[in-house]
Design a protein around this motif. Structure first.
Motif, PDB file in Angstrom:
ATOM      1  N   ALA A  28       0.839  -1.195   0.000  1.00 44.36           N
ATOM      2  CA  ALA A  28       0.000   0.000   0.000  1.00 44.36           C
ATOM      3  C   ALA A  28       0.876   1.248   0.000  1.00 44.36           C
ATOM      4  CB  ALA A  28      -0.912  -0.002   1.218  1.00 44.36           C
ATOM      5  N   LYS A  29       0.474   2.246  -0.763  1.00 48.04           N
ATOM      6  CA  LYS A  29       1.282   3.457  -0.877  1.00 48.04           C
ATOM      7  C   LYS A  29       1.073   4.414   0.300  1.00 48.04           C
ATOM      8  CE  LYS A  29       1.884   3.648  -5.899  1.00 48.04           C
ATOM      9  NZ  LYS A  29       1.761   4.503  -7.101  1.00 48.04           N
ATOM     10  N   ARG A  30      -0.075   4.339   0.972  1.00 49.17           N
ATOM     11  CA  ARG A  30      -0.352   5.275   2.062  1.00 49.17           C
ATOM     12  C   ARG A  30      -0.885   4.517   3.273  1.00 49.17           C
ATOM     13  NH1 ARG A  30      -2.115   6.944  -2.576  1.00 49.17           N
ATOM     14  NH2 ARG A  30      -4.253   6.247  -2.162  1.00 49.17           N
ATOM     15  N   THR A  31      -0.366   4.870   4.433  1.00 50.91           N
ATOM     16  CA  THR A  31      -0.826   4.288   5.694  1.00 50.91           C
ATOM     17  C   THR A  31      -0.943   5.397   6.730  1.00 50.91           C
ATOM     18  OG1 THR A  31       0.324   2.205   5.206  1.00 50.91           O
ATOM     19  CG2 THR A  31      -0.364   2.574   7.479  1.00 50.91           C
ATOM     20  N   LEU A  32      -2.075   5.413   7.430  1.00 54.68           N
ATOM     21  CA  LEU A  32      -2.319   6.396   8.488  1.00 54.68           C
ATOM     22  C   LEU A  32      -2.690   5.630   9.752  1.00 54.68           C
ATOM     23  CD1 LEU A  32      -2.590   9.462   9.146  1.00 54.68           C
ATOM     24  CD2 LEU A  32      -5.031   9.232   8.617  1.00 54.68           C
ATOM     25  N   SER A  33      -2.056   5.973  10.866  1.00 52.43           N
ATOM     26  CA  SER A  33      -2.317   5.252  12.111  1.00 52.43           C
ATOM     27  C   SER A  33      -2.452   6.223  13.270  1.00 52.43           C
ATOM     28  CB  SER A  33      -1.189   4.254  12.405  1.00 52.43           C
ATOM     29  OG  SER A  33       0.041   4.930  12.588  1.00 52.43           O
ATOM     30  N   LEU A  34      -3.229   5.798  14.279  1.00 56.44           N
ATOM     31  CA  LEU A  34      -3.428   6.591  15.487  1.00 56.44           C
ATOM     32  C   LEU A  34      -3.451   5.653  16.682  1.00 56.44           C
ATOM     33  CD1 LEU A  34      -4.065   9.282  16.926  1.00 56.44           C
ATOM     34  CD2 LEU A  34      -6.498   8.794  16.527  1.00 56.44           C
ATOM     35  N   ASP A  35      -2.607   5.931  17.676  1.00 57.32           N
ATOM     36  CA  ASP A  35      -2.567   5.171  18.924  1.00 57.32           C
ATOM     37  C   ASP A  35      -2.829   6.114  20.088  1.00 57.32           C
ATOM     38  OD1 ASP A  35      -1.472   2.299  18.297  1.00 57.32           O
ATOM     39  OD2 ASP A  35      -0.249   3.659  17.105  1.00 57.32           O
ATOM     40  N   ILE A  36      -3.716   5.700  21.004  1.00 61.63           N
ATOM     41  CA  ILE A  36      -4.052   6.493  22.188  1.00 61.63           C
ATOM     42  C   ILE A  36      -3.984   5.581  23.407  1.00 61.63           C
ATOM     43  CG2 ILE A  36      -5.784   7.927  23.315  1.00 61.63           C
ATOM     44  CD1 ILE A  36      -6.906   8.618  20.609  1.00 61.63           C
ATOM     45  N   ASP A  37      -3.271   6.012  24.448  1.00 63.70           N
ATOM     46  CA  ASP A  37      -3.118   5.206  25.663  1.00 63.70           C
ATOM     47  C   ASP A  37      -3.153   6.095  26.894  1.00 63.70           C
ATOM     48  OD1 ASP A  37      -2.224   2.270  24.796  1.00 63.70           O
ATOM     49  OD2 ASP A  37      -1.237   3.690  23.455  1.00 63.70           O
TER      50      ASP A  37
END
Length: 294
Positions: free
Chosen positions: A194-203
């Protein structure tokens, strides 16, 4: 240091080769000064099946001030095919390729790290990786039989950025990756990347209890080397929690793919239908860690 690995296959299938050894020696030097810092390393591998290979790595860190720094790095890679890549017996959709060569790579990266405030940190980098004999999955358009193959020349140009932020006790990380993976012989996009990856982590920690969530969105990719079959993008949402029951005992709970998103990789077409390796559906995982005081 030194490393010794003895790989062996135990399977109900018959493999042409079922064992090999790898000996390695490595040395790494690190220097940290006021004006700059460096890391330089070398590794020598002697593989029973594929011979010897020397790889090198190095990094130069230049502090712009106490909160910002620039890092220049270079690294070489050497990866041998697995026994399944080489010798997996012929099945309805896959067969091993005993003619595979080891994969070699060279990576160049420029990175910036900045502490914007006490609660905000940003990292960004641009990089390029050049491959020789990249090991990748391919599917024959006539027989629909998949196998692993070498791409003689390939490269990946990429940009990555992450924002680390603390807000009201919550620790969050927002990440973005944009790449251009290319077969340099054909000009086609490398498949299953995949050419684009967006991630979000909250802790966040609440004393002995911690909770967190992760969201990952991935753009579409191609399921074949000719770029004729497109795999749709997808998003996956996870929840997690942990409880430190005592100084010695803790429990972890993870709800993976909470929305039960159905997505696949290694897509191929057989008898008019599309198939692929299905990723994990909604899953519940419970773990316990016991660390006795000795």
């Amino acid at each position: 240091g030194a490393e010794y690995v003895n790989d062996k296959v135990r399977s109900s299938n018959s493999f042409t080769e079922s064992s090999r050894k790898n000996h390695a020696l490595f040395v790494q030097h690190s220097y940290q000064g006021q004006g700059f810092s460096t890391e330089v390393g070398m590794r020598h591998d002697k593989n029973e099946q594929f011979g010897t290979e020397n790889t090198f790595n190095g990094a130069l860190t230049l502090p712009l001030n106490k909160d910002h720094q620039i890092i220049l790095s270079y690294a070489e890679g050497f990866r041998v095919p697995t026994f399944a890549d080489l010798y997996w017996p012929a099945e309805a959709w896959y067969v091993g390729n005993p003619d595979l060569a080891p994969e070699k790579s060279r990576s160049y990266e420029l990175q910036w790290r900045g502490q914007i405030s006490a609660d905000t940190r940003i990292e960004a980098s641009v990089y390029r990786t050049d491959f020789r004999n990249l090991i990748t999955y391919v599917s024959d358009p006539v027989t629909f039989l998949g196998t692993m193959n070498n791409v003689e020349r390939a490269r990946i140009n990429g940009f990555e950025a992450s924002l680390h932020q603390e807000l009201l006790g919550w620790q969050s990380t927002l990440g973005l990756s944009v790449i251009d993976p290319r077969n340099r012989d054909t000009g086609h996009t490398l498949q299953n990347r995949a050419k684009r990856t967006l991630s979000l982590d909250i802790d966040r920690n609440f004393g002995r209890i911690a909770v967190g969530a992760s969201w990952r969105a991935v753009s579409s990719s191609y399921g074949d080397s000719a770029n004729n079959t497109e795999i749709a993008g997808h998003g996956v949402f996870d929840l997690r929690s942990s409880w430190q029951a005592s100084d010695e005992l803790s429990f972890d709970l993870k709800l993976a793919n909470l929305l039960d998103k159905d997505y696949s990789r290694l897509l191929y077409t057989y008898d008019g239908e599309q198939y692929g390796y299905q990723e994990a559906p909604f899953s519940v995982m419970l773990g316990m860690t016991w660390s006795p005081a000795l």
